[in-house]
Design an enzyme around this catalytic site. Structure first.
Site, PDB file in Angstrom:
ATOM      1  N   CYS A 111     -20.615 -26.213  49.151  1.00 18.12           N
ATOM      2  CA  CYS A 111     -20.557 -26.300  47.687  1.00 18.12           C
ATOM      3  C   CYS A 111     -19.145 -26.510  47.149  1.00 18.12           C
ATOM      4  O   CYS A 111     -18.969 -26.824  45.971  1.00 18.12           O
ATOM      5  CB  CYS A 111     -21.190 -25.058  47.062  1.00 18.12           C
ATOM      6  SG  CYS A 111     -22.944 -24.868  47.477  1.00 18.12           S
ATOM      7  N   HIS A 253     -18.548 -24.169  40.007  1.00 17.97           N
ATOM      8  CA  HIS A 253     -19.781 -24.408  40.745  1.00 17.97           C
ATOM      9  C   HIS A 253     -20.954 -23.650  40.121  1.00 17.97           C
ATOM     10  O   HIS A 253     -20.875 -22.449  39.880  1.00 17.97           O
ATOM     11  CB  HIS A 253     -19.588 -23.979  42.198  1.00 17.97           C
ATOM     12  CG  HIS A 253     -20.842 -23.995  43.010  1.00 17.97           C
ATOM     13  ND1 HIS A 253     -21.720 -25.051  42.992  1.00 17.97           N
ATOM     14  CD2 HIS A 253     -21.366 -23.079  43.857  1.00 17.97           C
ATOM     15  CE1 HIS A 253     -22.731 -24.789  43.809  1.00 17.97           C
ATOM     16  NE2 HIS A 253     -22.540 -23.596  44.340  1.00 17.97           N
ATOM     17  N   ASN A 283     -28.784 -25.175  41.643  1.00 15.24           N
ATOM     18  CA  ASN A 283     -27.577 -25.276  42.456  1.00 15.24           C
ATOM     19  C   ASN A 283     -27.661 -26.582  43.243  1.00 15.24           C
ATOM     20  O   ASN A 283     -28.474 -26.719  44.152  1.00 15.24           O
ATOM     21  CB  ASN A 283     -27.497 -24.076  43.400  1.00 15.24           C
ATOM     22  CG  ASN A 283     -26.259 -24.087  44.282  1.00 15.24           C
ATOM     23  OD1 ASN A 283     -25.641 -25.118  44.497  1.00 15.24           O
ATOM     24  ND2 ASN A 283     -25.910 -22.921  44.812  1.00 15.24           N
TER      25      ASN A 283
END
Length: 332
Positions: A111, A253, A283
């Site tokens: 990520c 993020h 996500n």
């Protein structure tokens, strides 16, 4: 020194939408529980036969159009879900974009991949290797998440975001830097796919059932994500000679709404300064930050001249952050 200037932005998510209602019963929970724990209401997922490269090409086309260019010298693709283990996915994406013969390579920092990709593109420009770089963050986590795992199935979605960087001056709007990047490999097992790599394959034994799926130690990751993203932001600001009050928007993020709130609390900043689109896309791993940038730019939350801090945390463990003044661009 020559700086990397963000001059184009493009994103794409697959058309198939999966609302919480579609997975709540299967996971033995409710729509409200999923939203309350994650902040997510829906996510986009790829259809059968669609790969990460397909998303990357769509986002890359839009970024090139946004930058009003049809050529770059290098393409950096941040992804944890390549089309295949070998070769890298980036050269194929470059070919489909008509960017034959440009340098092209993958970056895997999970990520944090887009931040590592931005740093890589910035280095290529600062060293004189490239005048323009296309940086893409694209992931299809729906292909590696166990659809029946309550800890992960509701969290992840698929998507891609891309930016064009060009050589420019440090005082220009869109100029990136400095960067803060870090890792902690002793906690690599907190976020991983156990099977499929050389360690498992070298045993010549079949992988245990379910070992091909993504796993995450949720509670430990929750704490470390908050601590490391907040710490990276503070280290970055010290390096840049800036204070928290100098930042107009934080685009970090989109892992979990509670993690975003936790970073805001640790930094002592109002949550209203933190961009979020996790409710609509979930996500999206390496695509998370550019998707959030495009969402905020599109709804007027992010405007030219604002100082923006970008940050991320991911498997490895990895983390990173950078800062820029938002340029006057139209996202594609």
């Amino acid at each position: 020194m020559t700086s990397a200037v963000l001059c184009g932005l493009g994103t794409w998510v697959p058309p198939a939408v999966v609302p919480n209602a579609s997975i709540a019963a299967r996971l033995g929970t409710s729509e409200e529980w999923i939203h309350g724990r994650t902040g997510i209401r829906q996510r986009h997922v790829v259809e059968a036969g669609m790969a990460t490269s397909d998303l990357a090409v769509e986002a890359g086309q839009r970024a090139l159009k946004s930058a009003d260019t049809d050529t770059v010298d290098a393409l950096v693709l941040a992804t944890t879900t390549p089309d295949r283990p070998c070769p890298a996915t980036a050269p194929g994406v470059a070919h489909r974009l008509g960017l034959d013969r440009c340098a092209a390579f993958d970056v895997n920092a999970v990520c944090t991949g887009f931040l590592y990709g931005l740093a890589s593109g910035t280095g290529l420009i600062a060293s004189g290797v490239a005048e323009r770089v296309l940086v893409v963050g694209a992931d299809t986590f729906s292909t590696i998440v166990d659809p029946d795992c309550r800890a992960t199935a509701a969290i992840f979605g698929d998507g891609a975001g891309a930016v064009v960087l060009r050589a420019g001056d440090a005082d220009e709007p869109g100029a990136l830097g400095p960067f803060d990047l870090g890792s902690d490999g002793q906690d690599a097992d907190l976020i991983m796919v156990p099977a499929g790599g050389s360690r498992q394959r070298s045993t010549r034994e079949p992988a245990p059932p379910g070992a091909e799926f993504f796993t995450m130690a949720g509670k430990a990751v929750f704490r470390k994500a908050i601590f490391q993203m907040a710490g990276s932001a503070q280290a970055l600001l010290r390096r840049a000679g800036l204070g928290l009050a100098d930042i107009d928007r934080f685009v970090i993020h989109q892992a979990n709404a509670r993690i975003i709130n936790g970073v805001a609390d640790m930094l002592g900043q109002p949550v209203a300064k933190f961009v979020r689109n996790i409710d609509q896309v979930g996500n999206t791993a390496a695509a998370s930050v550019p998707l959030a940038l495009a969402s905020a730019a599109g709804n007027g939350e992010l405007v030219a001249g604002q100082r923006v801090l970008l940050g991320a945390f991911g498997g490895g463990l990895t983390w990173g952050s950078t800062v820029l003044r938002w340029p006057d661009i139209e996202a594609g």
